[in-house]
Design a protein around this motif. Structure first.
Motif, PDB file in Angstrom:
ATOM      1  N   GLN A  76       0.830  -1.195   0.000  1.00  0.00           N
ATOM      2  CA  GLN A  76       0.000   0.000   0.000  1.00  0.00           C
ATOM      3  C   GLN A  76       0.875   1.261   0.000  1.00  0.00           C
ATOM      4  N   ARG A  77       0.254   2.384  -0.288  1.00  0.00           N
ATOM      5  CA  ARG A  77       0.933   3.677  -0.228  1.00  0.00           C
ATOM      6  C   ARG A  77      -0.073   4.708   0.269  1.00  0.00           C
ATOM      7  N   VAL A  78       0.293   5.425   1.331  1.00  0.00           N
ATOM      8  CA  VAL A  78      -0.537   6.477   1.898  1.00  0.00           C
ATOM      9  C   VAL A  78       0.182   7.799   1.676  1.00  0.00           C
ATOM     10  N   TYR A  79      -0.553   8.826   1.260  1.00  0.00           N
ATOM     11  CA  TYR A  79       0.084  10.109   1.005  1.00  0.00           C
ATOM     12  C   TYR A  79      -0.855  11.269   1.331  1.00  0.00           C
ATOM     13  N   GLY A  80      -0.273  12.412   1.548  1.00  0.00           N
ATOM     14  CA  GLY A  80      -1.017  13.644   1.790  1.00  0.00           C
ATOM     15  C   GLY A  80      -0.147  14.830   1.438  1.00  0.00           C
ATOM     16  N   ASN A  81      -0.744  15.867   0.882  1.00  0.00           N
ATOM     17  CA  ASN A  81      -0.023  17.064   0.459  1.00  0.00           C
ATOM     18  C   ASN A  81      -0.838  18.296   0.816  1.00  0.00           C
ATOM     19  N   LEU A  82      -0.169  19.355   1.207  1.00  0.00           N
ATOM     20  CA  LEU A  82      -0.824  20.631   1.460  1.00  0.00           C
ATOM     21  C   LEU A  82       0.079  21.736   0.951  1.00  0.00           C
ATOM     22  N   GLU A  83      -0.486  22.625   0.147  1.00  0.00           N
ATOM     23  CA  GLU A  83       0.241  23.791  -0.348  1.00  0.00           C
ATOM     24  C   GLU A  83      -0.597  25.023  -0.068  1.00  0.00           C
ATOM     25  N   LEU A  84      -0.024  25.969   0.690  1.00  0.00           N
ATOM     26  CA  LEU A  84      -0.667  27.245   0.960  1.00  0.00           C
ATOM     27  C   LEU A  84      -0.073  28.272   0.013  1.00  0.00           C
ATOM     28  N   ARG A  85      -0.945  29.096  -0.611  1.00  0.00           N
ATOM     29  CA  ARG A  85      -0.482  30.045  -1.628  1.00  0.00           C
ATOM     30  C   ARG A  85      -0.985  31.459  -1.343  1.00  0.00           C
ATOM     31  N   ARG A  86      -0.139  32.423  -1.641  1.00  0.00           N
ATOM     32  CA  ARG A  86      -0.527  33.826  -1.610  1.00  0.00           C
ATOM     33  C   ARG A  86      -0.133  34.413  -2.958  1.00  0.00           C
ATOM     34  N   GLN A  87      -1.119  34.944  -3.677  1.00  0.00           N
ATOM     35  CA  GLN A  87      -0.876  35.490  -5.012  1.00  0.00           C
ATOM     36  C   GLN A  87      -1.157  36.988  -4.991  1.00  0.00           C
ATOM     37  N   THR A  88      -0.174  37.781  -5.403  1.00  0.00           N
ATOM     38  CA  THR A  88      -0.321  39.232  -5.430  1.00  0.00           C
ATOM     39  C   THR A  88      -0.037  39.751  -6.841  1.00  0.00           C
ATOM     40  N   PHE A  89      -0.877  40.672  -7.285  1.00  0.00           N
ATOM     41  CA  PHE A  89      -0.740  41.277  -8.603  1.00  0.00           C
ATOM     42  C   PHE A  89      -0.126  42.661  -8.456  1.00  0.00           C
ATOM     43  N   ASP A  90       0.695  43.052  -9.419  1.00  0.00           N
ATOM     44  CA  ASP A  90       1.370  44.348  -9.348  1.00  0.00           C
ATOM     45  C   ASP A  90       0.398  45.512  -9.475  1.00  0.00           C
ATOM     46  N   GLU A  91      -0.500  45.468 -10.458  1.00  0.00           N
ATOM     47  CA  GLU A  91      -1.402  46.588 -10.701  1.00  0.00           C
ATOM     48  C   GLU A  91      -2.863  46.264 -10.396  1.00  0.00           C
ATOM     49  N   SER A  92      -3.231  45.022 -10.365  1.00  0.00           N
ATOM     50  CA  SER A  92      -4.620  44.609 -10.139  1.00  0.00           C
ATOM     51  C   SER A  92      -4.764  44.035  -8.741  1.00  0.00           C
ATOM     52  N   SER A  93      -4.563  44.864  -7.736  1.00  0.00           N
ATOM     53  CA  SER A  93      -4.580  44.371  -6.352  1.00  0.00           C
ATOM     54  C   SER A  93      -5.946  43.817  -5.951  1.00  0.00           C
ATOM     55  N   ASP A  94      -6.995  44.175  -6.685  1.00  0.00           N
ATOM     56  CA  ASP A  94      -8.315  43.614  -6.391  1.00  0.00           C
ATOM     57  C   ASP A  94      -8.369  42.118  -6.687  1.00  0.00           C
ATOM     58  N   GLN A  95      -7.384  41.569  -7.401  1.00  0.00           N
ATOM     59  CA  GLN A  95      -7.324  40.143  -7.722  1.00  0.00           C
ATOM     60  C   GLN A  95      -6.440  39.359  -6.752  1.00  0.00           C
ATOM     61  N   ASN A  96      -5.773  40.034  -5.805  1.00  0.00           N
ATOM     62  CA  ASN A  96      -4.924  39.343  -4.822  1.00  0.00           C
ATOM     63  C   ASN A  96      -5.750  38.304  -4.075  1.00  0.00           C
ATOM     64  N   ASN A  97      -5.140  37.173  -3.770  1.00  0.00           N
ATOM     65  CA  ASN A  97      -5.883  36.117  -3.088  1.00  0.00           C
ATOM     66  C   ASN A  97      -4.948  35.182  -2.337  1.00  0.00           C
ATOM     67  N   THR A  98      -5.539  34.501  -1.367  1.00  0.00           N
ATOM     68  CA  THR A  98      -4.857  33.470  -0.600  1.00  0.00           C
ATOM     69  C   THR A  98      -5.639  32.179  -0.780  1.00  0.00           C
ATOM     70  N   GLY A  99      -4.952  31.089  -1.049  1.00  0.00           N
ATOM     71  CA  GLY A  99      -5.646  29.831  -1.293  1.00  0.00           C
ATOM     72  C   GLY A  99      -4.811  28.637  -0.891  1.00  0.00           C
ATOM     73  N   TYR A 100      -5.276  27.476  -1.320  1.00  0.00           N
ATOM     74  CA  TYR A 100      -4.594  26.236  -0.958  1.00  0.00           C
ATOM     75  C   TYR A 100      -4.895  25.147  -1.982  1.00  0.00           C
ATOM     76  N   ILE A 101      -4.051  24.135  -1.955  1.00  0.00           N
ATOM     77  CA  ILE A 101      -4.268  22.885  -2.678  1.00  0.00           C
ATOM     78  C   ILE A 101      -3.967  21.788  -1.660  1.00  0.00           C
ATOM     79  N   ALA A 102      -4.909  20.882  -1.455  1.00  0.00           N
ATOM     80  CA  ALA A 102      -4.717  19.800  -0.493  1.00  0.00           C
ATOM     81  C   ALA A 102      -5.165  18.493  -1.119  1.00  0.00           C
ATOM     82  N   SER A 103      -4.469  17.422  -0.791  1.00  0.00           N
ATOM     83  CA  SER A 103      -4.875  16.102  -1.282  1.00  0.00           C
ATOM     84  C   SER A 103      -4.385  15.032  -0.315  1.00  0.00           C
ATOM     85  N   ALA A 104      -5.110  13.920  -0.305  1.00  0.00           N
ATOM     86  CA  ALA A 104      -4.725  12.767   0.513  1.00  0.00           C
ATOM     87  C   ALA A 104      -5.264  11.526  -0.165  1.00  0.00           C
TER      88      ALA A 104
END
Length: 186
Positions: A76-104
């Motif tokens: 068997q193989r058991v796995y899990g991943n978590l990535e936390l992200r912060r994305q910032t735009f230079d001129e379009s700050s209204d599109q800035n966001n914080t998110g994640y990708i998770a899997s198991a």
């Protein structure tokens, strides 16, 4: 004996590189199922809002922290991943966001001919406006996508035969924060 500044720079530049190579070799010798990391990515989008009347280009930076594990246990193989992200735009700050990708998940196999997989995943981040180039639901509002997914597979195969039975189940639920896009998934 007197050394020139280029000799000193070379010697001091080689030392950190040598230490990094030794640390990498030591890390390679150990087989830990855990990993941790960080990353930064720079990007450019020539049109943030395809399908709308607004054409806006911008550069952005994505900062990431990630960690996970990948552990084999017999067959068997058991796995899990978590990535936390912060994305910032230079001129379009209204599109800035914080998110994640998770899997198991679990990949499994029996002594017989049965094997399969059970996995779950989740995503939260800025939706790609390229999905909607038809103009339906066109918006320049920040549109956060939240997606959850469940995947299960099972297969039975025979080494001496050309016949293999396979079944799969994939469930996905997606939500968008922009009203114009909410109508597309409902």
């Amino acid at each position: 004996m007197k050394h020139s500044s280029s000799t000193r720079l070379c010697r001091f530049g080689v030392l950190p590189v040598s230490l990094l190579m030794l640390a990498a070799a030591g890390a390679h010798a150990e087989t830990s199922p855990y990993y941790f990391g960080a990353g930064v990515a720079l990007g450019y989008n020539s049109n943030l809002f395809p399908g709308s009347d607004v054409e806006r280009s911008d550069t952005y930076t994505t900062w990431s922290l990630l960690g996970g594990f990948d552990q084999p246990i017999s067959r068997q193989r058991v796995y899990g991943n978590l990535e936390l992200r912060r994305q910032t735009f230079d001129e379009s700050s209204d599109q800035n966001n914080t998110g994640y990708i998770a899997s198991a998940g679990l990949d499994w196999e029996t002594i017989g001919r049965l094997s399969g997989r059970v996995a779950v995943s989740a995503f939260k981040g800025l939706a790609s406006y390229t999905y909607n180039t038809s103009g339906a639901g066109a918006t320049t509002d920040r549109n956060i996508e939240e997606r959850r997914e469940l995947e299960a597979t099972i297969q039975r195969g025979q080494w001496d035969s050309r016949l293999e039975l396979f079944a799969a189940l994939n469930l996905r639920d997606t939500d968008y924060s922009a009203e114009a896009w909410q109508q597309l998934v409902n």
